[in-house]
Design an enzyme around this catalytic site. Structure first.
Site, PDB file in Angstrom:
ATOM      1  CE1 TYR A   1      -4.189  -1.937   1.562  1.00 53.82           C
ATOM      2  CE2 TYR A   1      -2.284  -3.004   3.029  1.00 53.82           C
ATOM      3  CZ  TYR A   1      -3.375  -3.616   2.135  1.00 53.82           C
ATOM      4  OH  TYR A   1      -4.050  -4.735   2.511  1.00 53.82           O
TER       5      TYR A   1
ATOM      6  CB  CYS B   1      -5.739   5.425   9.561  1.00 50.67           C
ATOM      7  SG  CYS B   1      -6.787   4.635   8.434  1.00 50.67           S
TER       8      CYS B   1
END
Length: 388
Positions: free
Chosen positions: A247, A345
């Site tokens: 990612y 997150c």
């Protein structure tokens, strides 16, 4: 002992900073408790530590990216600001406590130019109009300011005058890009971009590394805390000879790691081709292109197809809020790296994924919360795992 509190004239209507009235030390304590409530059980089993949250010294003006929708207002005015909580009613904002001061000045300047030139704002109920949103990115270590105009249509009436007026009203802007979003959607950005003025991107610096950021690039909103986050990730992968940056986006974490350690090789995998192109340019700009290799592919597919033949000492993963997938985590375990650095997150989905990794032969070593968005409920975390 008294704590400093922060006030905002539109806090109740806007709702973006839902904890603004809560003293900052109490905000940090709540976030620490949230992380411990989800992680402490597995951390205790593995003999790991949940470290104290890394907060900000001065939790204001930290957002270097800002956006506004546009709508018709009375008297031919163009409304800009924030959506009121739970609605699509725009609350005007002259200055935002948590944004870089340049950002809101530019966004409101766009609204005033649209009024003068009679550029019709988008009507989401009828699907007509031209100007949907504006997005501003401001450099933290540079003076670059990138303005993106999101429009429903590709052709702009009297485009040269529009650009000229925007530059006059917003002299701090160094690039103007048009992004076309002709879909009936709540998503801000569309797929097509073209540059109207300047280089069409901005540059910024993190941990001494230079990065280009385009209008659709992922780049952390709070660069000061991003450095804290990246230092933790780099420490977790320190000593690795080869690291997989899954990612990877525009390559920020991997490039910072390669710049801090001379003998590490990075392989970054990202499915957005534009981001991969930026990552390669960023690696060249920082003199680490010989040790950073970026691949345009789905990370799960790549690990199953090509990664199986490679050896990595560390895997760094920074998935979206939905977290990772069982297939991806199985792929990581199959690679067998000594360490996994999981940047998140969303601690809820991270906790779920950590349990899967623990079930595949990894133990938790350390978890550190980072306050990326003060005055909100959100908290980021960096978790370090080692192979048992």
């Amino acid at each position: 002992m008294g704590y400093r509190t922060y006030t905002c004239p539109i806090a109740r209507e806007c709702g973006g900073c839902e904890w603004l009235a809560v003293p900052y030390p109490i905000q940090l304590r709540r976030k620490q408790e949230q992380v411990e409530g989800l992680i402490a059980g597995m951390a205790e089993k593995d003999g790991a530590e949940v470290e104290p949250i890394a907060g900000m010294d001065d939790p204001v003006r930290y957002r270097h990216k800002a956006a506004t929708p546009f709508a018709h207002a009375r008297g031919g005015r163009v409304a800009s600001g924030f959506y009121a909580a739970g609605t699509h009613r725009i609350v005007p904002c002259e200055e935002c406590l948590v944004e870089d001061p340049r950002a809101r000045r530019v966004l409101n300047g766009v609204a005033r130019v649209a009024e003068r030139l009679h550029v019709p704002p988008y009507d989401e109920d009828r699907g007509v109009g031209v100007l949907r949103h504006a997005v501003v990115r401001c450099g933290w270590k540079t003076d670059d300011v990138l303005l993106t105009l999101v429009t429903r249509v590709e052709e702009l009436r009297d485009e040269r005058r529009l650009v000229r007026e925007l530059r006059a009203a917003c002299p701090e802007v160094t690039s103007i890009v048009q992004n076309v979003n002709d879909r009936r959607t709540n998503a801000i950005l569309g797929r097509r971009c073209r540059t109207l003025f300047g280089p069409g991107l901005m540059r910024d610096r993190l941990l001494g590394c230079d990065f280009e950021i385009g209008p659709t690039s992922f780049y952390q909103t709070n660069p000061e805390q991003t450095e804290v986050l990246y230092r933790l990730a780099i420490a977790g992968a320190s000593g690795a000879r080869r690291a997989l940056d899954a990612y990877c986006g525009t390559g920020t974490i991997g490039i910072c790691l390669a710049s801090s350690e001379d003998d590490v090789e990075i392989v970054g995998v990202e499915q957005v081709r534009g981001a991969v192109a930026s990552a390669r340019r960023n690696a060249t700009a920082n003199g680490v292109d010989g040790r950073c290799h970026f691949v345009a592919a789905d990370a799960t597919d790549w690990m199953a197809r090509e990664g199986a033949a490679e050896r990595f000492d560390a895997v760094i993963m920074d998935p979206p809020r939905a977290g990772s997938t069982p297939e991806f985590l199985a792929g990581v375990a199959a690679l067998g790296p000594e360490r996994v650095v999981y940047v998140s997150c969303n601690v809820v989905t991270q906790a779920r994924d950590l349990e899967l990794l623990r079930g595949r032969g990894y133990r938790l070593v350390r978890v550190t919360p980072v306050d990326m968005f003060p005055h909100t409920k959100h908290v980021e975390t960096v978790a370090i795992l080692e192979r048992r």
